[in-house]
Motif scaffolding. Structure first.
Motif, PDB file in Angstrom:
ATOM      1  N   VAL A   1       9.286  -0.363   5.023  1.00  0.00           N
ATOM      2  CA  VAL A   1       8.820   0.612   4.038  1.00  0.00           C
ATOM      3  C   VAL A   1       9.957   0.947   3.080  1.00  0.00           C
ATOM      4  N   LYS A   2       9.614   1.090   1.800  1.00  0.00           N
ATOM      5  CA  LYS A   2      10.626   1.542   0.844  1.00  0.00           C
ATOM      6  C   LYS A   2      10.282   2.935   0.347  1.00  0.00           C
ATOM      7  N   ILE A   3      11.305   3.750   0.224  1.00  0.00           N
ATOM      8  CA  ILE A   3      11.180   5.090  -0.345  1.00  0.00           C
ATOM      9  C   ILE A   3      11.852   5.046  -1.704  1.00  0.00           C
ATOM     10  N   TYR A   4      11.131   5.395  -2.748  1.00  0.00           N
ATOM     11  CA  TYR A   4      11.737   5.280  -4.068  1.00  0.00           C
ATOM     12  C   TYR A   4      11.322   6.414  -4.984  1.00  0.00           C
ATOM     13  N   LYS A   5      12.063   6.534  -6.058  1.00  0.00           N
ATOM     14  CA  LYS A   5      11.758   7.538  -7.075  1.00  0.00           C
ATOM     15  C   LYS A   5      11.448   6.827  -8.385  1.00  0.00           C
TER      16      LYS A   5
ATOM     17  N   GLU B   1       8.951  21.724   0.230  1.00  0.00           N
ATOM     18  CA  GLU B   1       8.654  21.182  -1.091  1.00  0.00           C
ATOM     19  C   GLU B   1       7.536  20.146  -0.949  1.00  0.00           C
ATOM     20  N   LYS B   2       7.010  19.727  -2.095  1.00  0.00           N
ATOM     21  CA  LYS B   2       6.146  18.542  -2.094  1.00  0.00           C
ATOM     22  C   LYS B   2       7.058  17.327  -1.983  1.00  0.00           C
ATOM     23  N   TYR B   3       6.470  16.177  -1.741  1.00  0.00           N
ATOM     24  CA  TYR B   3       7.276  14.959  -1.734  1.00  0.00           C
ATOM     25  C   TYR B   3       7.915  14.748  -3.105  1.00  0.00           C
ATOM     26  N   LEU B   4       9.160  14.369  -3.097  1.00  0.00           N
ATOM     27  CA  LEU B   4       9.855  14.057  -4.344  1.00  0.00           C
ATOM     28  C   LEU B   4       9.890  12.557  -4.585  1.00  0.00           C
ATOM     29  N   THR B   5       9.447  11.802  -3.576  1.00  0.00           N
ATOM     30  CA  THR B   5       9.558  10.345  -3.637  1.00  0.00           C
ATOM     31  C   THR B   5       8.203   9.686  -3.376  1.00  0.00           C
ATOM     32  N   ASP B   6       8.168   8.390  -3.557  1.00  0.00           N
ATOM     33  CA  ASP B   6       7.019   7.583  -3.169  1.00  0.00           C
ATOM     34  C   ASP B   6       7.416   6.707  -1.987  1.00  0.00           C
ATOM     35  N   ALA B   7       6.456   6.486  -1.100  1.00  0.00           N
ATOM     36  CA  ALA B   7       6.704   5.563   0.003  1.00  0.00           C
ATOM     37  C   ALA B   7       5.652   4.472  -0.038  1.00  0.00           C
ATOM     38  N   VAL B   8       6.097   3.237   0.018  1.00  0.00           N
ATOM     39  CA  VAL B   8       5.193   2.092  -0.052  1.00  0.00           C
ATOM     40  C   VAL B   8       5.567   1.089   1.035  1.00  0.00           C
ATOM     41  N   ALA B   9       4.544   0.498   1.651  1.00  0.00           N
ATOM     42  CA  ALA B   9       4.782  -0.539   2.652  1.00  0.00           C
ATOM     43  C   ALA B   9       5.165  -1.830   1.950  1.00  0.00           C
ATOM     44  N   PHE B  10       6.299  -2.364   2.316  1.00  0.00           N
ATOM     45  CA  PHE B  10       6.781  -3.632   1.786  1.00  0.00           C
ATOM     46  C   PHE B  10       5.939  -4.787   2.303  1.00  0.00           C
ATOM     47  N   GLU B  11       5.582  -4.645   3.559  1.00  0.00           N
ATOM     48  CA  GLU B  11       4.761  -5.646   4.222  1.00  0.00           C
ATOM     49  C   GLU B  11       3.800  -4.887   5.128  1.00  0.00           C
ATOM     50  N   ALA B  12       2.844  -5.570   5.706  1.00  0.00           N
ATOM     51  CA  ALA B  12       1.893  -4.917   6.603  1.00  0.00           C
ATOM     52  C   ALA B  12       2.661  -4.060   7.605  1.00  0.00           C
ATOM     53  N   SER B  13       2.329  -2.790   7.679  1.00  0.00           N
ATOM     54  CA  SER B  13       3.108  -1.859   8.493  1.00  0.00           C
ATOM     55  C   SER B  13       2.227  -0.912   9.290  1.00  0.00           C
ATOM     56  N   SER B  14       2.753  -0.441  10.387  1.00  0.00           N
ATOM     57  CA  SER B  14       2.060   0.554  11.191  1.00  0.00           C
ATOM     58  C   SER B  14       2.914   1.795  11.312  1.00  0.00           C
ATOM     59  N   VAL B  15       2.279   2.912  11.086  1.00  0.00           N
ATOM     60  CA  VAL B  15       3.004   4.173  11.077  1.00  0.00           C
ATOM     61  C   VAL B  15       2.354   5.121  12.067  1.00  0.00           C
ATOM     62  N   CYS B  16       3.160   5.789  12.840  1.00  0.00           N
ATOM     63  CA  CYS B  16       2.638   6.809  13.740  1.00  0.00           C
ATOM     64  C   CYS B  16       2.773   8.165  13.067  1.00  0.00           C
ATOM     65  N   LEU B  17       1.673   8.869  13.015  1.00  0.00           N
ATOM     66  CA  LEU B  17       1.653  10.169  12.331  1.00  0.00           C
ATOM     67  C   LEU B  17       1.562  11.310  13.327  1.00  0.00           C
ATOM     68  N   ILE B  18       2.425  12.272  13.186  1.00  0.00           N
ATOM     69  CA  ILE B  18       2.393  13.449  14.049  1.00  0.00           C
ATOM     70  C   ILE B  18       2.351  14.682  13.154  1.00  0.00           C
TER      71      ILE B  18
ATOM     72  N   GLN C   1       0.835  -1.202   0.000  1.00  0.00           N
ATOM     73  CA  GLN C   1       0.000   0.000   0.000  1.00  0.00           C
ATOM     74  C   GLN C   1       0.872   1.255   0.000  1.00  0.00           C
ATOM     75  N   GLN C   2       0.410   2.229  -0.744  1.00  0.00           N
ATOM     76  CA  GLN C   2       1.111   3.504  -0.847  1.00  0.00           C
ATOM     77  C   GLN C   2       0.954   4.285   0.454  1.00  0.00           C
ATOM     78  N   ILE C   3       2.013   4.865   0.941  1.00  0.00           N
ATOM     79  CA  ILE C   3       1.939   5.683   2.153  1.00  0.00           C
ATOM     80  C   ILE C   3       1.909   7.156   1.778  1.00  0.00           C
ATOM     81  N   TYR C   4       2.794   7.545   0.890  1.00  0.00           N
ATOM     82  CA  TYR C   4       2.636   8.847   0.243  1.00  0.00           C
ATOM     83  C   TYR C   4       3.150   8.771  -1.178  1.00  0.00           C
ATOM     84  N   THR C   5       2.800   9.762  -1.960  1.00  0.00           N
ATOM     85  CA  THR C   5       3.106   9.737  -3.381  1.00  0.00           C
ATOM     86  C   THR C   5       3.807  11.026  -3.774  1.00  0.00           C
ATOM     87  N   GLU C   6       4.697  10.918  -4.738  1.00  0.00           N
ATOM     88  CA  GLU C   6       5.384  12.097  -5.256  1.00  0.00           C
ATOM     89  C   GLU C   6       4.360  13.174  -5.616  1.00  0.00           C
ATOM     90  N   GLY C   7       4.614  14.370  -5.161  1.00  0.00           N
ATOM     91  CA  GLY C   7       3.708  15.474  -5.445  1.00  0.00           C
ATOM     92  C   GLY C   7       2.760  15.789  -4.302  1.00  0.00           C
TER      93      GLY C   7
END
Lengths: 232, 232
Positions: B63-67, B95-112, B43-49
């Motif tokens: 999680v992987k961060i990629y371009k 800036e806006k995000y320059l990268t994409d972040a995707v969960a490699f496996e089921a993941s939990s993220v804390c957002l602040i 699942q996508q966590i954030y997307t470029e832009g």
DNA sequence: CTACAACCATGTTTTATAGCACAAAAGTAG
DNA sequence: CTACTTTTGTGCTATAAAACATGGTTGTAG
């Protein structure tokens, strides 16, 4: 490590945005501790493995930051122009320098002991913010660069470097790029061999995108150059 | 953008080094504003832009961060493991995000919310220092990576990725690398095509450097692997 | 169970780019 | 001016890696 000649300059009262945010006491601290150092063309400013001790601000000249690769193939990581700060990453990361810094042309650098900078940072959020912003921008650039240098073809990479030089150093009245690099440096910027930099530059000339006279590069079709840079 | 389920967790009292440095008032602020978000595999966590709004901390998963590069060739820039902070660069750089972040496996993220983080930073030099340090380290890694990915040959690049995975995620008792990647991801990490990742992996197997069973990679000769990574 | 999709594996072909050799030109030092 | 080094330019060759093609395997949905 650095033998400074002890000009104490009043740069802290200058226009540099960062230090505007200081109070009088902090400025005084800077004045006392700042020193100017002059470097000749091609002189080393710091070397990989050195212990970082000073924040540097390029006052005059041009500086390249590069990493030594395998077989003499260096990669230019960053280019510094006045008035830009550099040499702080390694200190903040608590590492030795990972790169080399060399003056492209006769340059003057203002040195401020990192200890002093840190002292000011402790009480001045704005300075922290400045470094955080700068590091964040540079990290974004580095990430972009990784992809560009690995995925674009030679033409695209060289075009990108030229565009970068235009954007960083500007054009003179006759559209000449305001920095004169050896073909080798151009190659080191673009991740290619010197031969290929020369060759590709030649094809750009024959395609009337640029004109070349020694190290002077005159931009004829900037739009096309940017297009190649983007899609290449 | 992110639909959060509103678990309010008391992570701020947890071991994470950073938040230890907060006072009670600051912790209260965090508790009130932090939220946990769960992501499924791939699942996508954030997307470029996207506009960056939250500091993220990976609590569980990978999680992987990629371009995205040209022609579907993505470049993995960074991999995140628990407990690591990410997603702050773009915000700090404005800036806006320059990268994409995707969960490699089921993941939990804390957002602040970044606004909250910034509020705390204003009055807490230690938090500033944390980000400055983190950004500086990451910038150093990015610079290294640029040179490695452009100058090393395929074998060296793949070996380097494997070493990176070993160092990041560790080995199980039987020397299996503690993360199971598709060949494609391995390729995207190492700047090569999937075919070449497969091929090179095979030659490593035939050279008895590793053993492979599906996505499980067992390290047989770690020393040799590190040697190839260094000199390749 | 079957069909379909995703992933893995490997051989062949093509191509971009490095590497090398050599010459000309320009810059530098004596 | 002369000798010498560095830089630039160009052609040729070698090669690493991409691109393409094909087939096998595994996983998954109906």
């Amino acid at each position: 490590m650095h033998e400074k000649d002890e000009d104490i300059i009043d740069f802290s009262a200058s226009l540099t945005d960062v230090w505007r945010l200081l109070n009088e006491q902090e400025r005084e601290l800077l004045r006392k501790n700042a020193a100017i150092q002059h470097y000749k063309k091609n002189q080393q400013i710091y070397t990989e493995g050195d212990e970082p001790t000073h924040l540097m601000c390029l006052v005059k000249g041009k500086v390249k930051i590069y990493k030594e690769g395998v077989g003499g193939r260096n990669q230019i990581i960053r280019m510094i122009k006045p008035v830009q700060y550099f040499a702080y990453r390694a200190y903040f990361a608590r590492e030795k320098y990972l790169t080399d810094a060399v003056a492209f042309e006769a340059s003057s650098v203002c040195l401020i002991p990192m200890k002093v900078v840190r002292e000011i940072m402790k009480h001045n959020y704005n300075i922290c913010k400045f470094f955080i912003r700068q590091l964040s921008v540079d990290l974004g650039i580095a990430d972009e660069r990784t992809v560009n240098l690995t995925q674009k073809h030679i033409r695209g990479r060289l075009a990108e470097s030229l565009v970068f030089l235009i954007d960083s150093y500007g054009l003179e009245d006759d559209a000449t790029i305001n920095i004169y690099l050896a073909r080798e440096d151009l190659a080191n910027l673009s991740n290619m061999t010197t031969s290929n930099a020369i060759r590709t530059l030649s094809t750009f000339v024959s395609e009337k995108i640029i004109a070349v006279d020694g190290r002077k590069i005159k931009v004829i079709d900037e739009e096309k150059l940017r297009k190649i840079s983007k899609l290449g």
